[in-house]
Every structure is written in C-alpha cells, then in structure tokens.
Write a protein that holds these residues in place. Structure first.
Motif, PDB file in Angstrom:
ATOM      1  N   THR A  16      -0.742 -19.771  13.215  1.00  0.00           N
ATOM      2  CA  THR A  16      -1.166 -18.397  12.965  1.00  0.00           C
ATOM      3  C   THR A  16      -2.448 -18.111  13.738  1.00  0.00           C
ATOM      4  N   THR A  17      -2.462 -17.004  14.462  1.00  0.00           N
ATOM      5  CA  THR A  17      -3.643 -16.633  15.235  1.00  0.00           C
ATOM      6  C   THR A  17      -4.094 -15.229  14.846  1.00  0.00           C
ATOM      7  N   VAL A  18      -5.322 -14.914  15.218  1.00  0.00           N
ATOM      8  CA  VAL A  18      -5.850 -13.564  14.997  1.00  0.00           C
ATOM      9  C   VAL A  18      -4.921 -12.581  15.707  1.00  0.00           C
ATOM     10  N   GLY A  19      -4.578 -11.511  15.013  1.00  0.00           N
ATOM     11  CA  GLY A  19      -3.674 -10.501  15.551  1.00  0.00           C
ATOM     12  C   GLY A  19      -2.242 -10.644  15.074  1.00  0.00           C
ATOM     13  N   THR A  20      -1.913 -11.776  14.454  1.00  0.00           N
ATOM     14  CA  THR A  20      -0.563 -11.980  13.935  1.00  0.00           C
ATOM     15  C   THR A  20      -0.282 -10.972  12.828  1.00  0.00           C
ATOM     16  N   GLU A  21       0.874 -10.313  12.906  1.00  0.00           N
ATOM     17  CA  GLU A  21       1.282  -9.359  11.872  1.00  0.00           C
ATOM     18  C   GLU A  21       2.139 -10.099  10.850  1.00  0.00           C
ATOM     19  N   LEU A  22       1.831  -9.878   9.582  1.00  0.00           N
ATOM     20  CA  LEU A  22       2.521 -10.556   8.490  1.00  0.00           C
ATOM     21  C   LEU A  22       2.896  -9.556   7.401  1.00  0.00           C
ATOM     22  N   HIS A  23       3.824  -9.951   6.571  1.00  0.00           N
ATOM     23  CA  HIS A  23       4.194  -9.151   5.404  1.00  0.00           C
ATOM     24  C   HIS A  23       4.058 -10.027   4.170  1.00  0.00           C
ATOM     25  N   GLY A  24       3.641  -9.429   3.078  1.00  0.00           N
ATOM     26  CA  GLY A  24       3.486 -10.169   1.839  1.00  0.00           C
ATOM     27  C   GLY A  24       3.423  -9.231   0.663  1.00  0.00           C
ATOM     28  N   HIS A  25       2.822  -9.717  -0.422  1.00  0.00           N
ATOM     29  CA  HIS A  25       2.658  -8.861  -1.595  1.00  0.00           C
ATOM     30  C   HIS A  25       1.295  -9.134  -2.236  1.00  0.00           C
ATOM     31  N   VAL A  26       0.756  -8.112  -2.866  1.00  0.00           N
ATOM     32  CA  VAL A  26      -0.556  -8.182  -3.503  1.00  0.00           C
ATOM     33  C   VAL A  26      -0.449  -9.076  -4.735  1.00  0.00           C
ATOM     34  N   THR A  27      -1.384 -10.073  -4.819  1.00  0.00           N
ATOM     35  CA  THR A  27      -1.352 -11.012  -5.941  1.00  0.00           C
ATOM     36  C   THR A  27      -2.547 -10.864  -6.869  1.00  0.00           C
ATOM     37  N   LEU A  83      -9.867  -1.406   2.942  1.00  0.00           N
ATOM     38  CA  LEU A  83      -8.938  -0.672   2.076  1.00  0.00           C
ATOM     39  C   LEU A  83      -9.331   0.784   1.919  1.00  0.00           C
ATOM     40  N   MET A  84     -10.595   1.078   2.201  1.00  0.00           N
ATOM     41  CA  MET A  84     -11.115   2.418   1.959  1.00  0.00           C
ATOM     42  C   MET A  84     -10.615   3.408   3.006  1.00  0.00           C
ATOM     43  N   SER A  85      -9.853   4.369   2.546  1.00  0.00           N
ATOM     44  CA  SER A  85      -9.353   5.435   3.406  1.00  0.00           C
ATOM     45  C   SER A  85      -8.900   6.574   2.502  1.00  0.00           C
ATOM     46  N   PRO A  86      -9.110   7.819   2.920  1.00  0.00           N
ATOM     47  CA  PRO A  86      -8.690   8.940   2.071  1.00  0.00           C
ATOM     48  C   PRO A  86      -7.185   8.952   1.812  1.00  0.00           C
ATOM     49  N   THR A  87      -6.412   8.306   2.692  1.00  0.00           N
ATOM     50  CA  THR A  87      -4.957   8.322   2.506  1.00  0.00           C
ATOM     51  C   THR A  87      -4.446   7.157   1.672  1.00  0.00           C
ATOM     52  N   ASP A  88      -5.320   6.178   1.365  1.00  0.00           N
ATOM     53  CA  ASP A  88      -4.896   5.030   0.568  1.00  0.00           C
ATOM     54  C   ASP A  88      -4.579   5.451  -0.861  1.00  0.00           C
ATOM     55  N   GLU A  89      -3.480   4.919  -1.356  1.00  0.00           N
ATOM     56  CA  GLU A  89      -3.161   5.097  -2.764  1.00  0.00           C
ATOM     57  C   GLU A  89      -3.716   3.906  -3.520  1.00  0.00           C
ATOM     58  N   PHE A  90      -3.737   4.002  -4.840  1.00  0.00           N
ATOM     59  CA  PHE A  90      -4.221   2.888  -5.652  1.00  0.00           C
ATOM     60  C   PHE A  90      -3.325   1.671  -5.420  1.00  0.00           C
ATOM     61  N   VAL A  91      -3.940   0.531  -5.134  1.00  0.00           N
ATOM     62  CA  VAL A  91      -3.210  -0.700  -4.880  1.00  0.00           C
ATOM     63  C   VAL A  91      -2.980  -1.419  -6.204  1.00  0.00           C
ATOM     64  N   GLN A  92      -1.776  -1.975  -6.377  1.00  0.00           N
ATOM     65  CA  GLN A  92      -1.441  -2.677  -7.600  1.00  0.00           C
ATOM     66  C   GLN A  92      -0.870  -4.051  -7.283  1.00  0.00           C
ATOM     67  N   ILE A  93      -1.019  -4.966  -8.225  1.00  0.00           N
ATOM     68  CA  ILE A  93      -0.426  -6.291  -8.074  1.00  0.00           C
ATOM     69  C   ILE A  93       1.076  -6.132  -7.931  1.00  0.00           C
ATOM     70  N   GLY A  94       1.651  -6.845  -6.954  1.00  0.00           N
ATOM     71  CA  GLY A  94       3.076  -6.773  -6.689  1.00  0.00           C
ATOM     72  C   GLY A  94       3.440  -5.846  -5.540  1.00  0.00           C
ATOM     73  N   ASP A  95       2.514  -4.960  -5.125  1.00  0.00           N
ATOM     74  CA  ASP A  95       2.789  -4.056  -4.005  1.00  0.00           C
ATOM     75  C   ASP A  95       3.092  -4.856  -2.740  1.00  0.00           C
ATOM     76  N   ASP A  96       4.032  -4.348  -1.941  1.00  0.00           N
ATOM     77  CA  ASP A  96       4.291  -4.936  -0.628  1.00  0.00           C
ATOM     78  C   ASP A  96       3.121  -4.617   0.281  1.00  0.00           C
ATOM     79  N   ALA A  97       2.861  -5.522   1.223  1.00  0.00           N
ATOM     80  CA  ALA A  97       1.718  -5.345   2.107  1.00  0.00           C
ATOM     81  C   ALA A  97       2.084  -5.751   3.530  1.00  0.00           C
ATOM     82  N   ALA A  98       1.790  -4.872   4.468  1.00  0.00           N
ATOM     83  CA  ALA A  98       1.902  -5.179   5.897  1.00  0.00           C
ATOM     84  C   ALA A  98       0.463  -5.388   6.374  1.00  0.00           C
ATOM     85  N   VAL A  99       0.183  -6.582   6.899  1.00  0.00           N
ATOM     86  CA  VAL A  99      -1.190  -6.953   7.230  1.00  0.00           C
ATOM     87  C   VAL A  99      -1.278  -7.579   8.618  1.00  0.00           C
ATOM     88  N   VAL A 100      -2.514  -7.655   9.116  1.00  0.00           N
ATOM     89  CA  VAL A 100      -2.816  -8.323  10.380  1.00  0.00           C
ATOM     90  C   VAL A 100      -3.883  -9.381  10.109  1.00  0.00           C
TER      91      VAL A 100
END
Length: 183
Positions: free
Chosen positions: A110-121, A145-162
């Motif tokens: 895994t290197t910086v810039g790798t795109e991954l998918h997971g879930h909030v724990t 995480l701070m952005s006017p378009t962000d919705e409230f994050v909950q445990i179990g939510d799917d996450a697309a991350v870098v």
C-alpha cells in the motif's frame, strides 16, 4: 510479598523461562485488565488463578471490545514468553506474537495515493476510523471530514478513501476522503 521466600518453586520455574519460549496452558480467568493462564507444566500460583498472564494489547493484532472476543475460559492457548513479572510472580505472555502482523503485510503493498473502500468502525473526537481490510483500520482526521456537503457519519457507513500516510513503526494508517466519492 517476597515471592522468593513464599514460593521458591514458582520463583525458580519463572526464572528458568527464556524470552521467545512458547508456553501452553488453559485460560482460567478473564479480567478487564488481562487474562490468566494455568500452564501445563510448572507450579500453580499461590494467589492468582494462573502463573501466565496476557495483557489486553498482547491478545491480538486486531481491535476488539473485550478479552472474551478473543479467548474464553477453558480454552487452550499457546503464547510467547515476554518477561518474568517479578512483582506479581507471573510469566507475561503474548498471543499476538504467535501470529504475523497483518499491518506489515498490508503496508508492503500500500502506498500514498492508493484508493480503498471500507466501512466506518469508530467515531472519535479527532476523526473517524475506517476498516479497509481484515484487521486494518485507518484514521480520517476531523479536518478532512469538515465540509458543508458532508452528512453526519455513522458507524457502518461505507467509505471511499485515499491513503495519505503509512507509519509502519507505529502501525498507523492515515486516510482522507476520496474527492470523487463520499464517505
């Protein structure tokens, strides 16, 4: 208590153990601070339910809520001897030392810039933990995480991350939201 005088057989047994040695026994008690193990060989402890003791961090590489998520009373275990705790006259053991560290294998590919998918724990005051592989969690810092378009994050939510950083020494994975996806 002077363990040498009170239990010379126990003291001699513990003093004969060598770091890295594998010891086997049965889980006799699970406490909030660790797990007691009665060894197959060696004397019993005069005060505690076992001569072997495993601290919570030494139970597993993976995150867990309570020790009984990893071991059960009556279960046979084998652990690596870490040290002779002369204060309590115990053999400190590690179960996780008997398994490869999943973080190191993950970090190798895994290197910086790798795109991954997971879930909030886990939600913490400073950010959000996301599980991106079996036993591998990374942190999205609150500032990411701070952005006017962000919705409230909950445990179990799917996450697309870098991946924004990998600290192999501290076993830490740093993440950010994918700009093309949502958390």
């Amino acid at each position: 208590m002077d363990w040498r005088a009170e239990s010379p057989e126990l003291w001699a047994f513990l003093g004969s153990l060598r770091c890295g040695e594998v010891l086997s026994g049965t889980v006799t008690a699970i406490e909030s601070f660790g797990v007691f193990v009665a060894f197959d060989d060696g004397p019993p402890h005069p005060l505690y339910p076992g001569v072997g003791f495993i601290t919570i961090p030494e139970l597993s590489w993976r995150r867990f809520e309570v020790a009984s998520d990893v071991v059960q009373v009556g279960q046979r275990v084998s652990g690596e001897f870490l040290q002779f705790d002369t204060w309590n006259a115990e053999a400190r053991l590690s179960l996780r030392a008997m398994q490869p560290d999943p973080f190191h294998a993950f970090a190798e590919c895994t290197t910086v810039g790798t795109e991954l998918h997971g879930h909030v724990t886990q939600l913490v005051p400073f950010g959000v933990f996301v599980q991106v592989a079996d036993g591998i969690e990374g942190l999205i810092h609150r500032r990411d995480l701070m952005s006017p378009t962000d919705e409230f994050v909950q445990i179990g939510d799917d996450a697309a991350v870098v991946v924004t950083g990998v600290d192999r020494e501290r076993r830490q994975l740093f993440l950010s939201r994918q700009t093309t996806g949502q958390l």
